[in-house]
Each structure stands twice: as structure tokens, then as C-alpha cells.
Design a protein around this motif. Structure first.
Motif, PDB file in Angstrom:
ATOM      1  N   GLU A  52      51.568  24.549  55.655  1.00  0.00           N
ATOM      2  CA  GLU A  52      52.363  23.372  55.323  1.00  0.00           C
ATOM      3  C   GLU A  52      51.699  22.597  54.174  1.00  0.00           C
ATOM      4  N   VAL A  53      52.536  22.059  53.320  1.00  0.00           N
ATOM      5  CA  VAL A  53      52.048  21.221  52.221  1.00  0.00           C
ATOM      6  C   VAL A  53      52.102  19.767  52.681  1.00  0.00           C
ATOM      7  N   GLN A  54      50.944  19.120  52.652  1.00  0.00           N
ATOM      8  CA  GLN A  54      50.844  17.731  53.086  1.00  0.00           C
ATOM      9  C   GLN A  54      50.258  16.876  51.962  1.00  0.00           C
ATOM     10  N   ARG A  55      50.957  15.797  51.665  1.00  0.00           N
ATOM     11  CA  ARG A  55      50.438  14.847  50.672  1.00  0.00           C
ATOM     12  C   ARG A  55      49.490  13.874  51.366  1.00  0.00           C
ATOM     13  N   PHE A  56      48.428  13.470  50.662  1.00  0.00           N
ATOM     14  CA  PHE A  56      47.467  12.526  51.240  1.00  0.00           C
ATOM     15  C   PHE A  56      47.119  11.453  50.214  1.00  0.00           C
ATOM     16  N   LYS A  57      46.567  10.370  50.718  1.00  0.00           N
ATOM     17  CA  LYS A  57      46.215   9.251  49.832  1.00  0.00           C
ATOM     18  C   LYS A  57      44.727   8.940  49.802  1.00  0.00           C
ATOM     19  N   GLU A  58      43.969   9.569  50.726  1.00  0.00           N
ATOM     20  CA  GLU A  58      42.534   9.304  50.757  1.00  0.00           C
ATOM     21  C   GLU A  58      41.834  10.458  51.457  1.00  0.00           C
ATOM     22  N   VAL A  59      40.594  10.702  51.048  1.00  0.00           N
ATOM     23  CA  VAL A  59      39.769  11.726  51.682  1.00  0.00           C
ATOM     24  C   VAL A  59      38.453  11.086  52.085  1.00  0.00           C
ATOM     25  N   ILE A  60      38.038  11.308  53.352  1.00  0.00           N
ATOM     26  CA  ILE A  60      36.788  10.729  53.842  1.00  0.00           C
ATOM     27  C   ILE A  60      35.973  11.834  54.509  1.00  0.00           C
ATOM     28  N   ARG A 116      31.537  23.274  72.780  1.00  0.00           N
ATOM     29  CA  ARG A 116      31.445  24.282  71.737  1.00  0.00           C
ATOM     30  C   ARG A 116      31.577  23.623  70.345  1.00  0.00           C
ATOM     31  N   PHE A 117      32.422  22.593  70.250  1.00  0.00           N
ATOM     32  CA  PHE A 117      32.594  21.911  68.952  1.00  0.00           C
ATOM     33  C   PHE A 117      31.316  21.151  68.582  1.00  0.00           C
ATOM     34  N   GLY A 118      30.747  20.476  69.542  1.00  0.00           N
ATOM     35  CA  GLY A 118      29.490  19.768  69.303  1.00  0.00           C
ATOM     36  C   GLY A 118      29.625  18.619  68.311  1.00  0.00           C
ATOM     37  N   ARG A 119      28.789  18.635  67.301  1.00  0.00           N
ATOM     38  CA  ARG A 119      28.720  17.552  66.300  1.00  0.00           C
ATOM     39  C   ARG A 119      28.635  18.202  64.926  1.00  0.00           C
ATOM     40  N   ARG A 120      29.527  17.831  64.056  1.00  0.00           N
ATOM     41  CA  ARG A 120      29.548  18.434  62.713  1.00  0.00           C
ATOM     42  C   ARG A 120      30.276  17.502  61.731  1.00  0.00           C
ATOM     43  N   LYS A 121      30.086  17.781  60.452  1.00  0.00           N
ATOM     44  CA  LYS A 121      30.797  17.014  59.413  1.00  0.00           C
ATOM     45  C   LYS A 121      32.156  17.651  59.150  1.00  0.00           C
ATOM     46  N   VAL A 122      33.147  16.809  58.914  1.00  0.00           N
ATOM     47  CA  VAL A 122      34.497  17.276  58.611  1.00  0.00           C
ATOM     48  C   VAL A 122      35.050  16.470  57.440  1.00  0.00           C
ATOM     49  N   ARG A 123      36.082  17.029  56.830  1.00  0.00           N
ATOM     50  CA  ARG A 123      36.793  16.313  55.761  1.00  0.00           C
ATOM     51  C   ARG A 123      38.085  15.797  56.360  1.00  0.00           C
ATOM     52  N   VAL A 124      38.254  14.463  56.331  1.00  0.00           N
ATOM     53  CA  VAL A 124      39.419  13.835  56.947  1.00  0.00           C
ATOM     54  C   VAL A 124      40.377  13.386  55.841  1.00  0.00           C
ATOM     55  N   TYR A 125      41.589  13.934  55.858  1.00  0.00           N
ATOM     56  CA  TYR A 125      42.629  13.546  54.915  1.00  0.00           C
ATOM     57  C   TYR A 125      43.509  12.486  55.570  1.00  0.00           C
ATOM     58  N   VAL A 126      43.632  11.343  54.895  1.00  0.00           N
ATOM     59  CA  VAL A 126      44.558  10.312  55.363  1.00  0.00           C
ATOM     60  C   VAL A 126      45.908  10.634  54.740  1.00  0.00           C
ATOM     61  N   LEU A 127      46.846  11.080  55.577  1.00  0.00           N
ATOM     62  CA  LEU A 127      48.122  11.578  55.065  1.00  0.00           C
ATOM     63  C   LEU A 127      49.014  10.442  54.586  1.00  0.00           C
TER      64      LEU A 127
END
Length: 346
Positions: A235-243, A333-344
């Protein structure tokens, strides 16, 4: 006969004496007339006509009780002979103040204007010096003449040339992403500086010439302008911010929430919704509740995907996010990690 001769001789003698006296009187008159003069004396703003038998300028001034002071000027000189019609001019000296480069002196002068005074005192005025009042201004007693000495010099200096920071847009980088393309380096230039002094004090400094020795290298950044992503489902999703955020995992169970299924509020989010896969807890100061998100993995593991900010957590502050999982095993299993969060951008 003898008596007649004596009488004639006596008459001749008397006549001769009379003639001699007349000649003496006439001669004396002519002599007196030759040494008598009429002269004009001009001084203290007045002119006076004087009849005199004196021979020199000094003599007639003494006779008329005219006193000269040391700085006064007289024409003709005191020792010069006078003749009929001679005009004697006395110029009375008066006091003025001269301030030359801040140094004051009082002087007596008979000069008629500023320029004459400076010349008589051998005061040299430079090309850039400023004299107040102007040189042709008439002088009066008590006047103040100011000379401002203007000088200049040149110096060579080396200075740094700051580099500029240039930001270019890149459609291949996601919006909010900033990447340095080239480091900046300062340049060096040699400048010729003109320094102006007034009475020895610096009042102006200006660059009149400069030569670049080393060119500055601009710092270059690329800023992402790409505002859409293709999700793992295509899917194509538009976003306005990346954190970039630190992500952890939680469940509805006691190990995460301190509640059991029979407890009031079990499985209910801060927003009042039922927890489910795709619900995440956030710091509302960073991401408002109700915001739609897409969470992308930064390692080789699958992305969490589309989600909704509906919950909060006691330890979720700042750039932290808590992802809901249905069972404890998946959460651990997921534990703790860094992710890229897109504010849609919905």
C-alpha cells in the motif's frame, strides 16, 4: 669832513646789522620750515594728525606718549626717519586660543585671519587636517582656532572566510531525513585595511582591498522530500513526519498492565478502546492520541506495520513507543529495538 665820514660809517654798520638780522630770521624760518612735518598716526581704530619736528618714528611716539607692547606691530619701523606726510600704522596685538591636536596654547597676534596666524606661527596644515573656523575667517580677540589632525595608515591582515551551509532537496530521501553530503571548510583571505585617526585616536577602519588565498568550501546537506512509503502489504501511504524511536512491547496481561482479565478496565486503552494488534502506547506530547502511524523495522525483522496511537504508559516518555502484542511470547521476542515511525497524513 671827518665827522661826516664817521656818520656814514655808523649808518652803514647799522644797515648791515639790520640786513644780517633779517637774513638770520629768514634763514631760521626756512630751516624750521624744512624740519617741520605733519604725520598721521593710525592706532586703536583712530587716526590722528600730528605736527612735529621729531626725526624718527620712535621719537614721535615717545612725544605723543604712545606705548607699544611686545607683540604689537608698527609700520614704518621705530628707527626709520619720518618726512612730511608719513603715515604711521600701529597694529595692536590681541589674544587668541589655538587647540592643535588637543594641545592648547594662548598667543598674541596682529594677523587679520586664521590663515595668516597659522603662517606666522609656522603651523603646517596637512592635506586632510580640518581647521575650524575656515582659513579665511577674520580673527577677533578671544577667538578659538581648532586644528584636528587627520592621519591614516594601511595594514595587511589575514582573516577566515566562513563556509556556507547549503541544503538541497532530495526526492529519494524520506521527508525529515537529513544527510550530510560534503563537509565544509573555511577559506582564508588577505585584506588591506585603511585606518583613520583623529588627533591620534582611531575613528575608522575599513577594508579597501582583499585577495582570496584559499576558497571556502560550502557544507552541503540533502534533505528528504519524499512523503510517501510503500508498506509491506504494497500500500502507498503518505506521511508528514518521520521519527526514529525506541520501541518496546506490551500485552494486556498482568505482566504489562498489572491487571487480570476479571479486573475493571482490563484490556481498555487510555482512549477507551479495546486493545488489539496495531494499537500502540505513546507520549501524547510527542504523538497525539488518535494519530495513525506506520512503524517500520530498522533491522531484518518484519515491520510492525500500520498502527494507531490509542494508549499511554508510565515509562513511555519522549521518543519511546510501546507496541501491543496478543501474547507474552511475541512481546518478549520483540524485546527492545529502534524503529522508524511514520506519522501518516490521513
Amino acid at each position: 669832513m671827518m665827522e661826516s665820514f664817521k656818520s656814514n660809517k655808523r649808518a652803514f654798520f647799522v644797515k648791515a646789522m639790520v640786513i644780517a638780522c633779517v637774513m638770520l630770521i629768514v634763514g631760521t624760518g626756512l630751516w624750521l620750515q624744512s624740519i617741520h612735518k605733519i604725520v598721521v598716526i593710525a592706532h586703536d581704530g583712530e587716526q590722528m594728525e600730528v605736527s612735529t619736528f621729531k626725526n624718527t618714528v620712535g621719537d614721535i611716539l615717545e612725544k605723543e606718549n604712545i606705548v607699544l607692547h611686545s607683540a604689537d606691530k608698527i609700520k614704518p619701523y621705530l628707527t626709520e626717519k619720518i618726512v612730511d606726510g608719513t603715515e604711521i600704522i600701529i597694529s595692536r596685538a590681541f589674544e587668541v586660543k589655538i587647540v592643535d591636536a588637543g594641545l592648547e596654547q594662548m598667543v598674541m597676534t596682529t594677523d587679520i585671519n586664521v590663515e595668516g596666524l597659522l603662517n606666522s606661527l609656522d603651523i603646517v596644515i596637512g592635506e586632510n587636517d580640518i581647521v575650524t573656523p575656515v582659513l579665511n575667517m577674520p580673527l577677533v580677540e578671544g577667538q578659538k582656532i581648532t586644528i584636528m589632525r587627520i592621519s591614516e595608515k594601511y595594514e595587511m591582515e589575514k582573516t577566515q572566510i566562513p563556509y556556507q551551509t547549503i541544503t538541497k532537496h532530495n526526492d529519494n530521501l524520506e521527508i525529515g531525513e537529513l544527510r550530510k553530503v560534503r563537509a565544509g571548510n573555511e577559506g582564508v583571505k588577505e585584506v588591506k585595511v585603511r585606518i583613520v585617526f583623529e588627533n591620534g585616536i582611531e575613528v575608522k577602519r575599513e577594508v579597501v582591498e582583499e585577495t582570496i588565498l584559499v576558497e571556502a568550501v560550502d557544507e552541503v546537506f540533502e534533505k528528504g522530500t519524499k512523503n510517501f512509503i510503500v508498506t509491506s502489504r504494497g500500500e502507498v501511504q503518505r506521511f508528514k513526519e518521520v521519527i526514529i524511536m525506541v520501541a518496546t512491547a506490551y500485552t494486556a496481561g498482568y505482566e504489562s498492565t498489572g491487571k487480570n482479565p476479571e479486573d475493571h478496565g482490563f484490556g481498555i486503552t487510555k482512549s477507551g478502546t479495546q486493545v488489539r494488534p496495531g494499537v500502540v502506547a505513546v507520549d501524547p506530547r510527542v504523538i497525539p492520541l488518535g494519530t495513525q502511524l506506520y512503524i517500520e523495522s530498522l533491522d531484518s525483522t518484519p515491520s510492525y506495520g500500520k498502527s494507531s496511537a490509542e494508549d499511554i504508559g508510565g515509562s513511555i516518555k519522549g521518543n519511546r513507543i510501546d507496541l501491543f502484542f496478543e501474547n507474552v511470547e511475541d512481546a518478549l521476542r520483540f524485546g527492545r529495538r529502534k524503529v522508524r515511525v511514520y506519522v501518516l497524513d490521513n
